[in-house]
Design a protein around this motif. Structure first.
Motif, PDB file in Angstrom:
ATOM      1  N   SER A  45       0.854  -1.193   0.000  1.00 22.10           N
ATOM      2  CA  SER A  45       0.000   0.000   0.000  1.00 22.10           C
ATOM      3  C   SER A  45       0.885   1.236   0.000  1.00 22.10           C
ATOM      4  CB  SER A  45      -0.922   0.002   1.214  1.00 22.10           C
ATOM      5  OG  SER A  45      -1.818  -1.085   1.121  1.00 22.10           O
ATOM      6  N   VAL A  46       0.523   2.189  -0.858  1.00 24.07           N
ATOM      7  CA  VAL A  46       1.326   3.396  -1.025  1.00 24.07           C
ATOM      8  C   VAL A  46       0.452   4.635  -1.068  1.00 24.07           C
ATOM      9  CG1 VAL A  46       3.191   2.205  -2.278  1.00 24.07           C
ATOM     10  CG2 VAL A  46       1.304   3.222  -3.562  1.00 24.07           C
ATOM     11  N   ASP A  47       1.049   5.740  -0.672  1.00 21.57           N
ATOM     12  CA  ASP A  47       0.517   7.067  -0.955  1.00 21.57           C
ATOM     13  C   ASP A  47       1.345   7.567  -2.123  1.00 21.57           C
ATOM     14  OD1 ASP A  47      -1.439   7.423   1.095  1.00 21.57           O
ATOM     15  OD2 ASP A  47       0.182   7.708   2.544  1.00 21.57           O
ATOM     16  N   GLY A  48       0.733   8.304  -3.039  1.00 19.34           N
ATOM     17  CA  GLY A  48       1.507   8.764  -4.174  1.00 19.34           C
ATOM     18  C   GLY A  48       0.828   9.848  -4.955  1.00 19.34           C
ATOM     19  N   THR A  49       1.472  10.168  -6.066  1.00 19.78           N
ATOM     20  CA  THR A  49       0.899  11.104  -7.025  1.00 19.78           C
ATOM     21  C   THR A  49       1.103  10.538  -8.424  1.00 19.78           C
ATOM     22  OG1 THR A  49       2.941  12.407  -7.225  1.00 19.78           O
ATOM     23  CG2 THR A  49       1.313  13.170  -5.600  1.00 19.78           C
ATOM     24  N   LEU A  50       0.152  10.822  -9.290  1.00 16.50           N
ATOM     25  CA  LEU A  50       0.216  10.488 -10.707  1.00 16.50           C
ATOM     26  C   LEU A  50       0.036  11.797 -11.446  1.00 16.50           C
ATOM     27  CD1 LEU A  50      -0.097   7.865 -12.773  1.00 16.50           C
ATOM     28  CD2 LEU A  50      -2.377   8.843 -12.975  1.00 16.50           C
ATOM     29  N   GLU A  51       1.086  12.260 -12.094  1.00 11.61           N
ATOM     30  CA  GLU A  51       1.058  13.575 -12.741  1.00 11.61           C
ATOM     31  C   GLU A  51       0.589  14.653 -11.762  1.00 11.61           C
ATOM     32  OE1 GLU A  51       2.103  14.689 -15.868  1.00 11.61           O
ATOM     33  OE2 GLU A  51       3.038  12.714 -15.917  1.00 11.61           O
ATOM     34  N   GLY A  52       1.045  14.540 -10.508  1.00 16.62           N
ATOM     35  CA  GLY A  52       0.724  15.519  -9.478  1.00 16.62           C
ATOM     36  C   GLY A  52      -0.600  15.286  -8.772  1.00 16.62           C
ATOM     37  N   GLN A  53      -1.420  14.357  -9.272  1.00 10.63           N
ATOM     38  CA  GLN A  53      -2.729  14.064  -8.668  1.00 10.63           C
ATOM     39  C   GLN A  53      -2.532  13.036  -7.552  1.00 10.63           C
ATOM     40  OE1 GLN A  53      -5.554  15.664  -9.523  1.00 10.63           O
ATOM     41  NE2 GLN A  53      -6.615  14.581  -7.939  1.00 10.63           N
ATOM     42  N   PRO A  54      -2.897  13.371  -6.300  1.00 14.82           N
ATOM     43  CA  PRO A  54      -2.666  12.441  -5.190  1.00 14.82           C
ATOM     44  C   PRO A  54      -3.579  11.213  -5.238  1.00 14.82           C
ATOM     45  CG  PRO A  54      -3.785  14.414  -4.406  1.00 14.82           C
ATOM     46  CD  PRO A  54      -3.492  14.629  -5.855  1.00 14.82           C
ATOM     47  N   PHE A  55      -3.054  10.091  -4.746  1.00 17.24           N
ATOM     48  CA  PHE A  55      -3.833   8.856  -4.642  1.00 17.24           C
ATOM     49  C   PHE A  55      -3.278   8.012  -3.501  1.00 17.24           C
ATOM     50  CE2 PHE A  55      -0.348   7.692  -7.487  1.00 17.24           C
ATOM     51  CZ  PHE A  55       0.081   6.491  -6.940  1.00 17.24           C
ATOM     52  N   GLN A  56      -4.074   7.056  -3.054  1.00 14.03           N
ATOM     53  CA  GLN A  56      -3.614   5.985  -2.185  1.00 14.03           C
ATOM     54  C   GLN A  56      -4.059   4.703  -2.864  1.00 14.03           C
ATOM     55  OE1 GLN A  56      -5.188   4.704   1.910  1.00 14.03           O
ATOM     56  NE2 GLN A  56      -3.271   5.782   2.404  1.00 14.03           N
ATOM     57  N   GLY A  84      -1.412   5.036 -23.180  1.00 11.79           N
ATOM     58  CA  GLY A  84      -0.295   5.372 -24.058  1.00 11.79           C
ATOM     59  C   GLY A  84       0.589   6.481 -23.527  1.00 11.79           C
ATOM     60  N   ALA A  85       0.079   7.270 -22.588  1.00 15.19           N
ATOM     61  CA  ALA A  85       0.859   8.378 -22.034  1.00 15.19           C
ATOM     62  C   ALA A  85       1.956   7.854 -21.103  1.00 15.19           C
ATOM     63  CB  ALA A  85      -0.050   9.326 -21.258  1.00 15.19           C
ATOM     64  N   THR A  86       3.074   8.537 -21.105  1.00 13.72           N
ATOM     65  CA  THR A  86       4.120   8.281 -20.119  1.00 13.72           C
ATOM     66  C   THR A  86       3.911   9.299 -19.011  1.00 13.72           C
ATOM     67  OG1 THR A  86       5.653   7.422 -21.757  1.00 13.72           O
ATOM     68  CG2 THR A  86       6.608   8.214 -19.689  1.00 13.72           C
ATOM     69  N   VAL A  87       3.736   8.786 -17.782  1.00  9.06           N
ATOM     70  CA  VAL A  87       3.354   9.642 -16.666  1.00  9.06           C
ATOM     71  C   VAL A  87       4.433   9.676 -15.590  1.00  9.06           C
ATOM     72  CG1 VAL A  87       0.878   9.355 -17.041  1.00  9.06           C
ATOM     73  CG2 VAL A  87       2.086   7.739 -15.582  1.00  9.06           C
ATOM     74  N   ALA A  88       4.463  10.788 -14.865  1.00  7.26           N
ATOM     75  CA  ALA A  88       5.347  10.929 -13.703  1.00  7.26           C
ATOM     76  C   ALA A  88       4.605  10.400 -12.484  1.00  7.26           C
ATOM     77  CB  ALA A  88       5.724  12.395 -13.503  1.00  7.26           C
ATOM     78  N   VAL A  89       5.240   9.485 -11.777  1.00  7.70           N
ATOM     79  CA  VAL A  89       4.635   8.852 -10.610  1.00  7.70           C
ATOM     80  C   VAL A  89       5.573   9.004  -9.427  1.00  7.70           C
ATOM     81  CG1 VAL A  89       3.691   6.698  -9.665  1.00  7.70           C
ATOM     82  CG2 VAL A  89       3.547   7.132 -12.119  1.00  7.70           C
ATOM     83  N   GLN A  90       4.993   9.172  -8.263  1.00  4.42           N
ATOM     84  CA  GLN A  90       5.737   9.195  -6.998  1.00  4.42           C
ATOM     85  C   GLN A  90       4.979   8.299  -6.031  1.00  4.42           C
ATOM     86  OE1 GLN A  90       7.213  12.977  -5.319  1.00  4.42           O
ATOM     87  NE2 GLN A  90       5.902  12.491  -3.573  1.00  4.42           N
ATOM     88  N   VAL A  91       5.686   7.387  -5.356  1.00  6.07           N
ATOM     89  CA  VAL A  91       5.047   6.508  -4.375  1.00  6.07           C
ATOM     90  C   VAL A  91       5.913   6.407  -3.128  1.00  6.07           C
ATOM     91  CG1 VAL A  91       3.789   5.113  -6.072  1.00  6.07           C
ATOM     92  CG2 VAL A  91       6.056   4.375  -5.320  1.00  6.07           C
TER      93      VAL A  91
END
Length: 182
Positions: A45-56, A84-91
């Motif tokens: 389980s992670v907290d993160g962002t996908l293209e700056g949009q937060p998610f868990q 198809g998009a390449t996205v920036a992710v942070q977890v």
């Protein structure tokens, strides 16, 4: 290699799953270096962002020592991204493990067996998640029905863990990322 508690940043390509054909969700496979930074080869389980949009989210094992993530339509839309998009992710691993969503058939079986429910209510969120993963990872409907019965029997007897279950999918080839549609 020490496991990270700080955020891990990477880029990933969003894919549409081949099945089901009408899926409204996307997914991506984490680069191996990002998976290696997580505390486990099983669900994480992670907290993160996908293209700056937060998610868990709870990342699933890919059966190869890595992880993949299901991107719900709402998150993709909020992040303004498509297949198809390449996205920036942070977890980063969550500070506190979230309670897993219990499938309706397992919930009904637990409700019908108070001793099993008592153990279920007393185990950790990770242990519950493992039971759910074991129940739902069977490929046939009859396997799932049998596993629910076995889980309830074991829980009723006080067994707290889904014993002998390959949580990473690496040894049983039971878990993997979806096949991409492209």
């Amino acid at each position: 290699m020490p496991k990270a508690t700080a955020p891990t940043r990477f880029k990933a390509r969003l894919l549409r799953p081949a099945k089901p054909a009408d899926a409204d969700w996307l997914f991506f496979v984490l680069p191996q270096q990002a998976s290696d930074a997580l505390p486990t080869r099983s669900q994480a389980s992670v907290d993160g962002t996908l293209e700056g949009q937060p998610f868990q989210a709870t990342l699933d094992p890919d059966g190869k020592g890595g992880h993949w993530m299901k991107v719900e339509a709402e998150l993709a839309q909020a992040a303004g991204v498509a297949a198809g998009a390449t996205v920036a992710v942070q977890v980063a691993p969550v500070a506190e493990e979230p309670q897993p969503k219990v499938p309706a058939d397992l919930e009904a079986a637990l409700a019908a067996q108070p001793p099993a429910r008592a153990t279920w209510d007393d185990i950790s969120a990770v242990a519950r998640r493992d039971w759910i993963l074991w129940v739902t990872s069977g490929k046939k409907a009859e396997t799932r029905v049998k596993r629910i019965a076995v889980a309830c029997d074991k829980l009723a007897k006080g067994q707290r863990r889904a014993c002998c279950f390959d949580r990473s999918g690496m040894y049983s080839n039971s878990l993997c990322a979806p096949e991409p549609a492209e």
